[in-house]
Write a protein that holds these residues in place. Structure first.
Motif, PDB file in Angstrom:
ATOM      1  N   ASN A 100       7.353  70.115  49.139  1.00  0.00           N
ATOM      2  CA  ASN A 100       7.213  71.524  49.494  1.00  0.00           C
ATOM      3  C   ASN A 100       8.108  71.868  50.682  1.00  0.00           C
ATOM      4  O   ASN A 100       8.851  71.020  51.170  1.00  0.00           O
ATOM      5  CB  ASN A 100       5.741  71.896  49.753  1.00  0.00           C
ATOM      6  CG  ASN A 100       5.149  71.125  50.916  1.00  0.00           C
ATOM      7  OD1 ASN A 100       5.845  70.776  51.875  1.00  0.00           O
ATOM      8  ND2 ASN A 100       3.864  70.838  50.848  1.00  0.00           N
ATOM      9  N   SER A 101       7.988  73.112  51.160  1.00  0.00           N
ATOM     10  CA  SER A 101       8.937  73.613  52.152  1.00  0.00           C
ATOM     11  C   SER A 101       8.726  73.046  53.549  1.00  0.00           C
ATOM     12  O   SER A 101       9.625  73.132  54.387  1.00  0.00           O
ATOM     13  CB  SER A 101       8.851  75.147  52.219  1.00  0.00           C
ATOM     14  OG  SER A 101       7.528  75.550  52.558  1.00  0.00           O
ATOM     15  N   PHE A 102       7.543  72.473  53.815  1.00  0.00           N
ATOM     16  CA  PHE A 102       7.267  72.000  55.179  1.00  0.00           C
ATOM     17  C   PHE A 102       6.954  70.514  55.266  1.00  0.00           C
ATOM     18  O   PHE A 102       6.789  69.972  56.351  1.00  0.00           O
ATOM     19  CB  PHE A 102       6.074  72.768  55.769  1.00  0.00           C
ATOM     20  CG  PHE A 102       4.775  72.524  55.059  1.00  0.00           C
ATOM     21  CD1 PHE A 102       3.970  71.451  55.390  1.00  0.00           C
ATOM     22  CD2 PHE A 102       4.351  73.379  54.048  1.00  0.00           C
ATOM     23  CE1 PHE A 102       2.774  71.214  54.734  1.00  0.00           C
ATOM     24  CE2 PHE A 102       3.150  73.152  53.384  1.00  0.00           C
ATOM     25  CZ  PHE A 102       2.368  72.063  53.735  1.00  0.00           C
ATOM     26  N   GLU A 103       6.877  69.829  54.133  1.00  0.00           N
ATOM     27  CA  GLU A 103       6.411  68.437  54.087  1.00  0.00           C
ATOM     28  C   GLU A 103       7.186  67.516  55.019  1.00  0.00           C
ATOM     29  O   GLU A 103       6.625  66.606  55.629  1.00  0.00           O
ATOM     30  CB  GLU A 103       6.491  67.930  52.642  1.00  0.00           C
ATOM     31  CG  GLU A 103       6.001  66.520  52.459  1.00  0.00           C
ATOM     32  CD  GLU A 103       6.081  66.070  51.010  1.00  0.00           C
ATOM     33  OE1 GLU A 103       5.815  64.880  50.761  1.00  0.00           O
ATOM     34  OE2 GLU A 103       6.423  66.895  50.130  1.00  0.00           O
ATOM     35  N   PHE A 104       8.488  67.731  55.127  1.00  0.00           N
ATOM     36  CA  PHE A 104       9.322  66.854  55.944  1.00  0.00           C
ATOM     37  C   PHE A 104       9.723  67.507  57.264  1.00  0.00           C
ATOM     38  O   PHE A 104      10.681  67.076  57.910  1.00  0.00           O
ATOM     39  CB  PHE A 104      10.559  66.429  55.156  1.00  0.00           C
ATOM     40  CG  PHE A 104      10.229  65.628  53.923  1.00  0.00           C
ATOM     41  CD1 PHE A 104       9.705  64.350  54.032  1.00  0.00           C
ATOM     42  CD2 PHE A 104      10.400  66.169  52.653  1.00  0.00           C
ATOM     43  CE1 PHE A 104       9.378  63.618  52.904  1.00  0.00           C
ATOM     44  CE2 PHE A 104      10.081  65.438  51.514  1.00  0.00           C
ATOM     45  CZ  PHE A 104       9.566  64.167  51.641  1.00  0.00           C
ATOM     46  N   GLU A 152       3.125  72.742  45.802  1.00  0.00           N
ATOM     47  CA  GLU A 152       3.053  74.199  45.647  1.00  0.00           C
ATOM     48  C   GLU A 152       2.493  74.901  46.886  1.00  0.00           C
ATOM     49  O   GLU A 152       2.455  76.131  46.952  1.00  0.00           O
ATOM     50  CB  GLU A 152       2.200  74.563  44.419  1.00  0.00           C
ATOM     51  CG  GLU A 152       0.699  74.657  44.659  1.00  0.00           C
ATOM     52  CD  GLU A 152       0.015  73.319  44.802  1.00  0.00           C
ATOM     53  OE1 GLU A 152      -1.215  73.292  44.875  1.00  0.00           O
ATOM     54  OE2 GLU A 152       0.716  72.285  44.843  1.00  0.00           O
ATOM     55  N   LYS A 153       2.066  74.128  47.909  1.00  0.00           N
ATOM     56  CA  LYS A 153       1.464  74.719  49.102  1.00  0.00           C
ATOM     57  C   LYS A 153       2.544  75.194  50.081  1.00  0.00           C
ATOM     58  O   LYS A 153       3.673  74.711  50.081  1.00  0.00           O
ATOM     59  CB  LYS A 153       0.565  73.699  49.804  1.00  0.00           C
ATOM     60  CG  LYS A 153      -0.502  73.065  48.917  1.00  0.00           C
ATOM     61  CD  LYS A 153      -1.514  74.063  48.420  1.00  0.00           C
ATOM     62  CE  LYS A 153      -2.602  73.369  47.616  1.00  0.00           C
ATOM     63  NZ  LYS A 153      -3.565  74.335  47.047  1.00  0.00           N
ATOM     64  N   ASN A 154       2.152  76.130  50.942  1.00  0.00           N
ATOM     65  CA  ASN A 154       3.059  76.571  51.997  1.00  0.00           C
ATOM     66  C   ASN A 154       2.429  76.323  53.363  1.00  0.00           C
ATOM     67  O   ASN A 154       1.247  75.979  53.466  1.00  0.00           O
ATOM     68  CB  ASN A 154       3.467  78.035  51.817  1.00  0.00           C
ATOM     69  CG  ASN A 154       2.275  78.984  51.835  1.00  0.00           C
ATOM     70  OD1 ASN A 154       1.433  78.930  52.733  1.00  0.00           O
ATOM     71  ND2 ASN A 154       2.194  79.867  50.838  1.00  0.00           N
ATOM     72  N   TYR A 155       3.209  76.526  54.399  1.00  0.00           N
ATOM     73  CA  TYR A 155       2.778  76.202  55.763  1.00  0.00           C
ATOM     74  C   TYR A 155       1.567  77.030  56.187  1.00  0.00           C
ATOM     75  O   TYR A 155       0.642  76.521  56.820  1.00  0.00           O
ATOM     76  CB  TYR A 155       3.945  76.425  56.720  1.00  0.00           C
ATOM     77  CG  TYR A 155       3.657  76.090  58.163  1.00  0.00           C
ATOM     78  CD1 TYR A 155       3.302  74.799  58.538  1.00  0.00           C
ATOM     79  CD2 TYR A 155       3.746  77.067  59.146  1.00  0.00           C
ATOM     80  CE1 TYR A 155       3.045  74.487  59.865  1.00  0.00           C
ATOM     81  CE2 TYR A 155       3.501  76.765  60.480  1.00  0.00           C
ATOM     82  CZ  TYR A 155       3.146  75.470  60.832  1.00  0.00           C
ATOM     83  OH  TYR A 155       2.894  75.164  62.139  1.00  0.00           O
ATOM     84  N   GLN A 156       1.555  78.299  55.817  1.00  0.00           N
ATOM     85  CA  GLN A 156       0.448  79.166  56.205  1.00  0.00           C
ATOM     86  C   GLN A 156      -0.864  78.689  55.565  1.00  0.00           C
ATOM     87  O   GLN A 156      -1.919  78.690  56.215  1.00  0.00           O
ATOM     88  CB  GLN A 156       0.737  80.608  55.794  1.00  0.00           C
ATOM     89  CG  GLN A 156       1.825  81.294  56.608  1.00  0.00           C
ATOM     90  CD  GLN A 156       3.231  80.777  56.290  1.00  0.00           C
ATOM     91  OE1 GLN A 156       3.483  80.279  55.186  1.00  0.00           O
ATOM     92  NE2 GLN A 156       4.139  80.889  57.248  1.00  0.00           N
ATOM     93  N   GLU A 157      -0.789  78.277  54.303  1.00  0.00           N
ATOM     94  CA  GLU A 157      -1.983  77.735  53.644  1.00  0.00           C
ATOM     95  C   GLU A 157      -2.476  76.488  54.369  1.00  0.00           C
ATOM     96  O   GLU A 157      -3.679  76.273  54.533  1.00  0.00           O
ATOM     97  CB  GLU A 157      -1.663  77.387  52.184  1.00  0.00           C
ATOM     98  CG  GLU A 157      -1.519  78.554  51.254  1.00  0.00           C
ATOM     99  CD  GLU A 157      -1.184  78.100  49.841  1.00  0.00           C
ATOM    100  OE1 GLU A 157      -2.087  78.103  48.989  1.00  0.00           O
ATOM    101  OE2 GLU A 157      -0.012  77.727  49.605  1.00  0.00           O
ATOM    102  N   GLY A 158      -1.531  75.662  54.803  1.00  0.00           N
ATOM    103  CA  GLY A 158      -1.892  74.445  55.518  1.00  0.00           C
ATOM    104  C   GLY A 158      -2.636  74.744  56.805  1.00  0.00           C
ATOM    105  O   GLY A 158      -3.640  74.101  57.126  1.00  0.00           O
ATOM    106  N   LEU A 159      -2.152  75.733  57.559  1.00  0.00           N
ATOM    107  CA  LEU A 159      -2.805  76.107  58.812  1.00  0.00           C
ATOM    108  C   LEU A 159      -4.212  76.634  58.559  1.00  0.00           C
ATOM    109  O   LEU A 159      -5.153  76.323  59.301  1.00  0.00           O
ATOM    110  CB  LEU A 159      -1.975  77.155  59.550  1.00  0.00           C
ATOM    111  CG  LEU A 159      -0.628  76.688  60.117  1.00  0.00           C
ATOM    112  CD1 LEU A 159       0.090  77.850  60.792  1.00  0.00           C
ATOM    113  CD2 LEU A 159      -0.813  75.533  61.095  1.00  0.00           C
TER     114      LEU A 159
END
Length: 352
Positions: free
Chosen positions: A26-30, A305-312
């Protein structure tokens, strides 16, 4: 490039249809680790202020040292669970004579290959598959002089992270998150060498320095799956897929049965292995590889499929649950969770 773009559009259901799901990210994993560690630290501070207890996290899991946030024994944590659900395990110290270590291994009927890891460690640091006594001696020579666990290697095919909540008031048990872990791999095309496949792989290329290939110039057969790591650790390149939609009443009941004799562990994640998904609904088929306490992340948030905002949002929600558990356990018991003991343990942890 077109193939990778098409893969990125696939849904969770389609992932199992991919020849190699480990190509996904995903976009933030790394991104830098502080993207999540800083918000978690700030959430921890806010809950410490709210509960007027700097080490409130210790009260979430009273049975684990420091609540399982840091500097706690993996062996002690797993021994709270039924032996029938645990791999064969022994505790060793690198400074012990190799003959004594081998005797301990034999006494537990542990065979090569096996897993070795620090008894107090996290994020897959120091975890290695050992295939021979020579590999064991080399490993022990290079590791810090602290206690390690030797654990039988469970060869079942699927690994999962099962997050759990156990309400300390009602005893109600729930599984809010289920994550499939797929260890890093490449797929042969009948033309390219393993080393070339790794270099061209969007995930494996990030972990090239971890691989010790016997023959990097060998050419896998077309569609041959080459496992680059036997472990489902993110630091070893594993991909995490959100399987929460598969959580069922039967699965929850199976883990609730495993937890029947477990006291004082209310919040965390079990890393488990089974032969197939449906076995997560059978307590006799579940093998617990590791018990994570207050340090546990709801790793489904790293699903492609997750994004950073969902993670927070996920982290904030889970911290809310942990904080409320701690709040209940602190009532009339605040003196049992001494800040000075936690601080002393933290100093030891930071010196490692």
């Amino acid at each position: 490039m077109e193939e990778i773009l098409e893969e990125s559009k696939l849904s969770t259901t389609d992932w199992e249809k991919l020849p190699d799901p480990t190509r996904m990210s995903n976009s933030f994993e790394f991104g830098p680790s502080w993207w999540f560690h800083l918000p978690m630290f700030l959430l921890g501070i806010s809950w410490a202020i709210r509960l007027r207890k700097a080490n409130f996290f210790a009260a979430a899991n009273p049975a684990l040292e420091n609540g399982g946030l840091y500097n706690y024994s993996k062996l002690t944590a797993q021994n709270h669970f039924p032996q029938a659900n645990l791999p064969l395990t022994c505790l060793i110290h690198p400074e012990e004579d190799i003959v004594l270590i081998c005797q301990k291994i034999n006494d537990q009927n542990i065979q090569f290959p096996f897993i070795i890891k620090p008894d107090m460690g996290e994020r897959g640091k120091g975890v290695k598959l050992i295939r021979s006594q020579m590999e064991l001696e080399i490993y022990l020579h290079d590791q810090p002089k602290e206690e390690h666990l030797i654990q039988e290697f469970i060869e079942t095919s699927q690994e999962y992270g099962v997050f759990f909540f156990k309400n300390p008031v009602t005893g109600e048990f729930s599984i809010p998150s289920l994550t499939r872990k797929i260890s890093l791999q490449v797929i042969g095309d009948g033309i390219s060498s393993i080393s070339y496949l790794i270099q061209k792989h969007p995930r494996a290329s990030r972990y090239q320095n971890l691989f010790q290939l016997a023959n990097p110039d060998s050419i896998p057969y077309p569609n041959e799956i080459v496992k680059l790591s036997p472990m489902g650790n993110h630091c070893k390149g594993a991909v995490f897929l959100d399987y929460s939609k598969y959580i069922s009443f039967e699965m929850t009941a199976a883990f609730e049965q495993i937890f029947e004799s477990v006291k004082g562990i209310n919040y965390g994640r079990l890393d488990v292995k089974v032969d197939e998904l449906k076995d997560l609904s059978d307590p006799e088929r579940i093998v617990i590889l590791e018990v994570n306490g207050a340090n546990a992340e709801p790793i489904h948030m790293y699903s492609p499929e997750k994004n950073y905002q969902e993670g927070l949002r996920t982290i904030s929600s889970y911290f809310q649950t942990m904080g409320m558990m701690a709040k209940h356990n602190l009532v009339g018991q605040r003196s049992e969770f001494k800040e000075r003991d936690t601080l002393r343990s933290l100093r030891t942890y930071l010196k490692k």
